[in-house]
Scaffold this active site. Sequence first.
Site, PDB file in Angstrom:
ATOM      1  N   ARG A 255       0.831  -1.216   0.000  1.00 37.97           N
ATOM      2  CA  ARG A 255       0.000   0.000   0.000  1.00 37.97           C
ATOM      3  C   ARG A 255       0.859   1.258   0.000  1.00 37.97           C
ATOM      4  O   ARG A 255       0.585   2.198  -0.744  1.00 37.97           O
ATOM      5  CB  ARG A 255      -0.957   0.001   1.194  1.00 37.97           C
ATOM      6  CG  ARG A 255      -2.024  -1.081   1.090  1.00 37.97           C
ATOM      7  CD  ARG A 255      -2.839  -1.180   2.355  1.00 37.97           C
ATOM      8  NE  ARG A 255      -1.937  -1.516   3.469  1.00 37.97           N
ATOM      9  CZ  ARG A 255      -2.279  -1.466   4.746  1.00 37.97           C
ATOM     10  NH1 ARG A 255      -3.482  -1.093   5.110  1.00 37.97           N
ATOM     11  NH2 ARG A 255      -1.424  -1.788   5.682  1.00 37.97           N
TER      12      ARG A 255
ATOM     13  N   ASN B  99      -6.040  -3.020   2.046  1.00 37.11           N
ATOM     14  CA  ASN B  99      -5.990  -4.474   2.127  1.00 37.11           C
ATOM     15  C   ASN B  99      -7.410  -5.012   2.240  1.00 37.11           C
ATOM     16  O   ASN B  99      -8.297  -4.338   2.767  1.00 37.11           O
ATOM     17  CB  ASN B  99      -5.203  -4.918   3.363  1.00 37.11           C
ATOM     18  CG  ASN B  99      -3.718  -4.749   3.200  1.00 37.11           C
ATOM     19  OD1 ASN B  99      -3.204  -4.618   2.101  1.00 37.11           O
ATOM     20  ND2 ASN B  99      -3.004  -4.748   4.320  1.00 37.11           N
TER      21      ASN B  99
END
Length: 103
Positions: free
Chosen positions: A28, A46
Site C-alpha cells: 500500500r 488491504n
Amino acid sequence: MSDGEPAGTKLASVDFEIYGHVQGVCFRMYTEKEGLRLGLVGWVKNTFRGTVVGQVQGPADMVEEMKVWLSKEGSPTSRITRASFSNQRSIDKLELSGFKTRF
C-alpha cells in the site's frame, strides 16, 4: 481540471485488485508513493481475502503506466500473481483528491 493540467488532457479512472503475496510487504505504501509520483489521485487498502484493492484517477496515460506498475512491479518484496482491473472509464474531472491508504 486543475491549472496544472494541459487543456485536452484525457482523464481516466480504474478500479484494481491485486493478488499474490501483497500484504505485509508495504504494498500500500509503495502504491501510494508511485501514484503520487505519476501525478494520480486515488486510494488503496488491504482486503480480508489477502488481496489489495483500490482506485486510481488521473491523466489516462499515467493511469495506464500505473496499471503496468500494479501488475508487474509492486513493492520490492511483493509477488504479484494476478492483477484485475475493472470499471475503467473516462472522467471529466477528478472525483478524488490526494492518494490515501484506507483501512
